[in-house]
Design a protein around this motif. Structure first.
Motif, mmCIF file in Angstrom:
data_model
loop_
_atom_site.group_PDB
_atom_site.id
_atom_site.type_symbol
_atom_site.label_atom_id
_atom_site.label_comp_id
_atom_site.label_asym_id
_atom_site.label_seq_id
_atom_site.Cartn_x
_atom_site.Cartn_y
_atom_site.Cartn_z
ATOM 1 N N ARG A 1 0.652 -1.186 0.101
ATOM 2 C CA ARG A 1 0.010 0.135 0.056
ATOM 3 C C ARG A 1 0.872 1.364 0.056
ATOM 4 O O ARG A 1 0.317 2.315 -0.508
ATOM 5 C CB ARG A 1 -0.917 -0.029 1.133
ATOM 6 N N GLN A 2 1.872 1.035 0.560
ATOM 7 C CA GLN A 2 2.990 2.490 0.554
ATOM 8 C C GLN A 2 2.240 3.476 1.096
ATOM 9 O O GLN A 2 2.065 4.643 0.328
ATOM 10 C CB GLN A 2 3.492 2.481 -0.657
ATOM 11 N N VAL A 3 1.587 3.585 2.322
ATOM 12 C CA VAL A 3 0.767 4.454 2.552
ATOM 13 C C VAL A 3 1.955 5.786 3.271
ATOM 14 O O VAL A 3 2.567 5.399 4.079
ATOM 15 C CB VAL A 3 -0.308 4.305 3.651
ATOM 16 N N ARG A 4 1.421 7.053 3.108
ATOM 17 C CA ARG A 4 2.125 7.905 3.585
ATOM 18 C C ARG A 4 1.089 9.141 4.123
ATOM 19 O O ARG A 4 -0.045 9.181 3.788
ATOM 20 C CB ARG A 4 3.043 8.893 2.937
ATOM 21 N N ASP B 1 -0.455 14.963 3.974
ATOM 22 C CA ASP B 1 0.237 16.265 3.574
ATOM 23 C C ASP B 1 1.512 15.881 2.797
ATOM 24 O O ASP B 1 1.856 16.940 1.937
ATOM 25 C CB ASP B 1 0.761 16.885 5.104
ATOM 26 N N GLU B 2 2.005 15.030 3.081
ATOM 27 C CA GLU B 2 3.397 14.610 2.407
ATOM 28 C C GLU B 2 3.147 14.113 1.063
ATOM 29 O O GLU B 2 3.784 14.632 0.053
ATOM 30 C CB GLU B 2 3.997 13.393 3.041
ATOM 31 N N VAL B 3 2.060 13.566 0.913
ATOM 32 C CA VAL B 3 1.538 13.022 -0.375
ATOM 33 C C VAL B 3 1.277 14.350 -1.355
ATOM 34 O O VAL B 3 1.725 14.464 -2.336
ATOM 35 C CB VAL B 3 0.298 12.272 -0.319
ATOM 36 N N PHE C 1 -1.565 7.468 -5.547
ATOM 37 C CA PHE C 1 -0.951 7.465 -4.244
ATOM 38 C C PHE C 1 -1.903 7.084 -3.316
ATOM 39 O O PHE C 1 -3.219 7.137 -3.316
ATOM 40 C CB PHE C 1 -0.667 9.027 -3.977
ATOM 41 N N CYS C 2 -1.485 6.371 -2.132
ATOM 42 C CA CYS C 2 -2.255 6.039 -0.809
ATOM 43 C C CYS C 2 -1.903 7.232 0.334
ATOM 44 O O CYS C 2 -0.822 7.208 0.573
ATOM 45 C CB CYS C 2 -1.964 4.455 -0.726
#
Length: 261
Positions: free
Chosen positions: A91-94, A97-99, A141-142
């Motif tokens: 999933r590579q979740v961030r 705000d960073e995304v 993006f996740c």
């Protein structure tokens, strides 16, 4: 960002219509008008309209697709940000705000100057288990919305509002003017009245000598007593009004005495 953007909210397999209505209301708060439903599991009735309250635009102009395949065929090219609270394999979740910062700084779609807005879809899953792995295959993006308590699960409408707020805070937009729109005479805090122009003038008109260089005098004591509790704007305006009125009355009395000597 060299290019304008258009935000569209996507709700996937939503279970409760009140969350769709509440999302429409949140969209109106954040200046977003296009609401998309993919395979909703509820009917849209009066309950959704009640939840939307004064934010009916997204609800009334919603677009519904039966599946992701239909969505992909009909919607324009876009960057899709999927929101999830699970950080499983692949999933590579961030943090959101960073995304959003990465998209603004690095996405090639926003590095070219153009007057044509580029579409960004913010995607939110159903209330029970959120977005599935198959849903995330369509996302670029996740992102997750940080929480700070033991309960990491957000209500769907709350999640959409926080996601949109994060976007506006990062990417900007036309800020809503508060109701009334009047400029206040006194700002919040100890600068609500001008000590030199008001408090000192009042004390001098009362006959106090403030020219002596003392760390503690009548001015410093009164200033601390009147302002140490950080008065509200209204209280500061009232205080300033009282002092100005006193100054005028004192000057009028002095002029009257001078004329009758």
């Amino acid at each position: 960002m060299k290019r304008p953007f258009e935000i569209r909210i996507v709700l996937v397999r939503t279970i409760y219509e009140r969350n769709i209505g509440a999302t429409s209301r949140a969209m109106s708060n954040m200046g977003i008008e296009k609401l998309i439903l993919i395979d909703p599991k509820c009917e849209i009735t009066y309950e959704a309209q009640q939840a939307a309250a004064t934010g009916q635009t997204g609800l009334q102009n919603r677009t519904t697709y039966a599946s992701w395949d239909e969505f992909m065929k009909q919607e324009p090219e876009s960057i899709k940000v999927a929101f999830t609270a699970r950080d499983g394999k692949g999933r590579q979740v961030r943090d959101v705000d960073e995304v959003l910062k990465d998209i603004a700084d690095k996405a090639p779609q926003f590095q070219v100057e153009s007057d044509v807005p580029y579409v960004v879809h913010l995607v939110f899953g159903p209330e029970d288990w959120g977005l599935a792995g198959e849903d995330l295959e369509h996302a670029n993006f996740c992102a997750c919305i940080p929480t700070f308590g033991d309960n990491w699960s957000l209500n769907l409408a709350q999640a959409t509002l926080l996601g949109m707020y994060s976007l506006r805070r990062t990417w900007g937009g036309q800020r809503t003017k508060l109701d009334g729109g009047k400029v206040r005479r006194a700002p919040q805090g100890i600068d609500g009245i001008d000590p030199e122009a008001t408090l000192k003038t009042w004390l001098e008109e009362m006959g106090f000598d403030l020219t002596r260089q003392r760390k503690i005098n009548v001015f410093t004591v009164l200033r601390r007593m009147l302002l140490q509790n950080t008065p509200t704007k209204k209280e500061l305006v009232i205080l300033e009004t009282v002092l100005q009125q006193s100054i005028r009355k004192l000057r009028e009395w002095k002029e009257f005495q001078n004329r009758n000597r």
